[in-house]
Design a protein around this motif. Sequence first.
Motif, PDB file in Angstrom:
ATOM      1  N   LEU A  24       0.817  -1.214   0.000  1.00  3.81           N
ATOM      2  CA  LEU A  24       0.000   0.000   0.000  1.00  3.81           C
ATOM      3  C   LEU A  24       0.855   1.271   0.000  1.00  3.81           C
ATOM      4  CD1 LEU A  24      -2.747  -1.105   2.563  1.00  3.81           C
ATOM      5  CD2 LEU A  24      -2.931  -0.999   0.069  1.00  3.81           C
ATOM      6  N   SER A  25       2.176   1.109  -0.040  1.00  4.05           N
ATOM      7  CA  SER A  25       3.124   2.245  -0.049  1.00  4.05           C
ATOM      8  C   SER A  25       2.916   3.169   1.152  1.00  4.05           C
ATOM      9  CB  SER A  25       3.012   3.041  -1.351  1.00  4.05           C
ATOM     10  OG  SER A  25       3.282   2.219  -2.457  1.00  4.05           O
ATOM     11  N   MET A  26       2.665   2.577   2.325  1.00  2.00           N
ATOM     12  CA  MET A  26       2.473   3.375   3.535  1.00  2.00           C
ATOM     13  C   MET A  26       3.762   4.088   3.913  1.00  2.00           C
ATOM     14  SD  MET A  26       0.168   1.063   6.059  1.00  2.00           S
ATOM     15  CE  MET A  26      -1.309   0.275   5.474  1.00  2.00           C
ATOM     16  N   ARG A  27       3.587   5.287   4.436  1.00  5.10           N
ATOM     17  CA  ARG A  27       4.722   6.110   4.842  1.00  5.10           C
ATOM     18  C   ARG A  27       4.461   6.666   6.239  1.00  5.10           C
ATOM     19  NH1 ARG A  27       5.516  10.834   0.855  1.00  5.10           N
ATOM     20  NH2 ARG A  27       3.929  11.857   2.103  1.00  5.10           N
ATOM     21  N   LEU A  28       5.412   6.463   7.144  1.00  8.72           N
ATOM     22  CA  LEU A  28       5.320   7.024   8.483  1.00  8.72           C
ATOM     23  C   LEU A  28       5.582   8.519   8.383  1.00  8.72           C
ATOM     24  CD1 LEU A  28       5.033   6.509  11.551  1.00  8.72           C
ATOM     25  CD2 LEU A  28       7.513   6.189  11.610  1.00  8.72           C
ATOM     26  N   GLU A  29       4.589   9.309   8.777  1.00 12.29           N
ATOM     27  CA  GLU A  29       4.704  10.764   8.690  1.00 12.29           C
ATOM     28  C   GLU A  29       5.182  11.374  10.007  1.00 12.29           C
ATOM     29  OE1 GLU A  29       4.426  12.313   5.912  1.00 12.29           O
ATOM     30  OE2 GLU A  29       3.341  10.882   4.668  1.00 12.29           O
ATOM     31  N   LYS A  30       4.571  10.929  11.108  1.00  7.08           N
ATOM     32  CA  LYS A  30       4.906  11.471  12.429  1.00  7.08           C
ATOM     33  C   LYS A  30       4.767  10.365  13.458  1.00  7.08           C
ATOM     34  CE  LYS A  30       3.008  16.028  11.405  1.00  7.08           C
ATOM     35  NZ  LYS A  30       1.950  16.992  11.701  1.00  7.08           N
ATOM     36  N   ILE A  31       5.577  10.456  14.492  1.00  2.00           N
ATOM     37  CA  ILE A  31       5.430   9.529  15.610  1.00  2.00           C
ATOM     38  C   ILE A  31       5.915  10.239  16.860  1.00  2.00           C
ATOM     39  CG2 ILE A  31       7.652   8.361  15.339  1.00  2.00           C
ATOM     40  CD1 ILE A  31       5.784   5.736  15.834  1.00  2.00           C
ATOM     41  N   ALA A  32       5.158  10.116  17.924  1.00  3.73           N
ATOM     42  CA  ALA A  32       5.486  10.735  19.209  1.00  3.73           C
ATOM     43  C   ALA A  32       4.904   9.849  20.291  1.00  3.73           C
ATOM     44  CB  ALA A  32       4.909  12.146  19.277  1.00  3.73           C
ATOM     45  N   ASP A  33       4.986  10.271  21.530  1.00  2.00           N
ATOM     46  CA  ASP A  33       4.494   9.472  22.650  1.00  2.00           C
ATOM     47  C   ASP A  33       3.013   9.129  22.480  1.00  2.00           C
ATOM     48  OD1 ASP A  33       7.002   9.655  23.716  1.00  2.00           O
ATOM     49  OD2 ASP A  33       6.467  11.073  25.290  1.00  2.00           O
ATOM     50  N   GLY A  34       2.747   7.927  22.019  1.00  2.00           N
ATOM     51  CA  GLY A  34       1.370   7.453  21.896  1.00  2.00           C
ATOM     52  C   GLY A  34       0.593   7.988  20.718  1.00  2.00           C
ATOM     53  N   VAL A  35       1.252   8.672  19.795  1.00  2.00           N
ATOM     54  CA  VAL A  35       0.567   9.242  18.634  1.00  2.00           C
ATOM     55  C   VAL A  35       1.352   8.883  17.367  1.00  2.00           C
ATOM     56  CG1 VAL A  35      -0.212  11.361  17.498  1.00  2.00           C
ATOM     57  CG2 VAL A  35      -0.337  11.169  19.987  1.00  2.00           C
ATOM     58  N   ALA A  36       0.633   8.439  16.345  1.00  2.00           N
ATOM     59  CA  ALA A  36       1.276   8.113  15.075  1.00  2.00           C
ATOM     60  C   ALA A  36       0.442   8.659  13.927  1.00  2.00           C
ATOM     61  CB  ALA A  36       1.433   6.605  14.920  1.00  2.00           C
ATOM     62  N   GLU A  37       1.127   8.961  12.843  1.00  2.00           N
ATOM     63  CA  GLU A  37       0.462   9.412  11.625  1.00  2.00           C
ATOM     64  C   GLU A  37       1.126   8.685  10.459  1.00  2.00           C
ATOM     65  OE1 GLU A  37       0.338  13.643   9.563  1.00  2.00           O
ATOM     66  OE2 GLU A  37      -0.763  13.635  11.470  1.00  2.00           O
ATOM     67  N   ILE A  38       0.316   7.968   9.684  1.00  2.00           N
ATOM     68  CA  ILE A  38       0.806   7.197   8.545  1.00  2.00           C
ATOM     69  C   ILE A  38      -0.081   7.525   7.345  1.00  2.00           C
ATOM     70  CG2 ILE A  38       1.182   4.877   7.611  1.00  2.00           C
ATOM     71  CD1 ILE A  38       1.581   3.912  10.493  1.00  2.00           C
ATOM     72  N   SER A  39       0.539   7.639   6.176  1.00  2.96           N
ATOM     73  CA  SER A  39      -0.243   7.949   4.980  1.00  2.96           C
ATOM     74  C   SER A  39       0.008   6.917   3.889  1.00  2.96           C
ATOM     75  CB  SER A  39       0.108   9.348   4.464  1.00  2.96           C
ATOM     76  OG  SER A  39       1.421   9.368   3.944  1.00  2.96           O
ATOM     77  N   MET A  40      -0.897   6.905   2.929  1.00  5.05           N
ATOM     78  CA  MET A  40      -0.719   6.079   1.731  1.00  5.05           C
ATOM     79  C   MET A  40      -1.226   6.878   0.540  1.00  5.05           C
ATOM     80  SD  MET A  40      -3.600   3.106   1.882  1.00  5.05           S
ATOM     81  CE  MET A  40      -5.335   3.525   1.733  1.00  5.05           C
ATOM     82  N   PRO A  41      -0.543   6.745  -0.581  1.00  5.58           N
ATOM     83  CA  PRO A  41      -0.956   7.495  -1.770  1.00  5.58           C
ATOM     84  C   PRO A  41      -2.154   6.846  -2.454  1.00  5.58           C
ATOM     85  CG  PRO A  41       0.908   6.102  -2.302  1.00  5.58           C
ATOM     86  CD  PRO A  41       0.650   5.942  -0.812  1.00  5.58           C
ATOM     87  N   TYR A  42      -2.818   7.639  -3.255  1.00  4.95           N
ATOM     88  CA  TYR A  42      -3.860   7.094  -4.115  1.00  4.95           C
ATOM     89  C   TYR A  42      -3.196   6.132  -5.085  1.00  4.95           C
ATOM     90  CZ  TYR A  42      -7.760   6.882  -7.374  1.00  4.95           C
ATOM     91  OH  TYR A  42      -8.793   6.456  -8.162  1.00  4.95           O
ATOM     92  N   ASP A  43      -3.825   4.990  -5.318  1.00  4.43           N
ATOM     93  CA  ASP A  43      -3.262   3.994  -6.220  1.00  4.43           C
ATOM     94  C   ASP A  43      -4.421   3.327  -6.950  1.00  4.43           C
ATOM     95  OD1 ASP A  43      -2.172   1.677  -7.418  1.00  4.43           O
ATOM     96  OD2 ASP A  43      -0.704   1.441  -5.805  1.00  4.43           O
ATOM     97  N   GLU A  44      -4.404   3.373  -8.260  1.00 12.23           N
ATOM     98  CA  GLU A  44      -5.500   2.809  -9.051  1.00 12.23           C
ATOM     99  C   GLU A  44      -5.696   1.317  -8.808  1.00 12.23           C
ATOM    100  OE1 GLU A  44      -4.960   3.924 -13.132  1.00 12.23           O
ATOM    101  OE2 GLU A  44      -5.481   6.011 -12.724  1.00 12.23           O
ATOM    102  N   ARG A  45      -4.649   0.622  -8.366  1.00 13.99           N
ATOM    103  CA  ARG A  45      -4.777  -0.809  -8.069  1.00 13.99           C
ATOM    104  C   ARG A  45      -5.699  -1.055  -6.878  1.00 13.99           C
ATOM    105  NH1 ARG A  45       0.501  -2.874  -6.305  1.00 13.99           N
ATOM    106  NH2 ARG A  45       0.554  -0.832  -5.366  1.00 13.99           N
ATOM    107  N   LEU A  46      -5.941  -0.033  -6.072  1.00 11.78           N
ATOM    108  CA  LEU A  46      -6.732  -0.179  -4.846  1.00 11.78           C
ATOM    109  C   LEU A  46      -8.170   0.308  -5.002  1.00 11.78           C
ATOM    110  CD1 LEU A  46      -4.008   1.077  -2.355  1.00 11.78           C
ATOM    111  CD2 LEU A  46      -4.487  -1.275  -3.063  1.00 11.78           C
TER     112      LEU A  46
END
Length: 145
Positions: A22-44
């Motif tokens: 899914l080409s996930m990318r870790l954007e931010k991470i801190a104490d108990g908080v995370a942000e992960i994104s994935m791009p639009y992909d026509e296969r999905l």
Amino acid sequence: MTEDIAKLAQQMIEALPHAHALSMRLEKIADGVAEISMPYDERLIGDPRTGVIHGGAVSALMDTCGGAAVMCHPQASGITATIDLRIDYMRAATPGQRITARAECYHVTRSVAFVRATAMDEDQDNPVAAATGAFTVERTEGAAT
């Protein structure tokens, strides 16, 4: 939060076959908080008529983000697995836009961590989905109950 946990979370994402697919990318991470994104992909695409990403891809993104939030919580050991995840889909993600999940681990017991998450596209005031989940946890030594 230690730099080691951030590295562990990044390695987890890179090692998960579905996260890689899914080409996930870790954007931010801190104490108990995370942000992960994935791009639009026509296969999905789940609906070829509209070009909307399948809900299963959004679910995988939110689950992975929830696990990362648990891993980086100060009272957790960095090892976790999903026990339960409830996702409420509020609207279709806009075709062509990156989807970002943000999760917060808001409570940790002796063996369970509780997480809230939201998935958004570029319209951050209008969520695509919201989730609540429970994850396994091994508490770090010296953590309060």
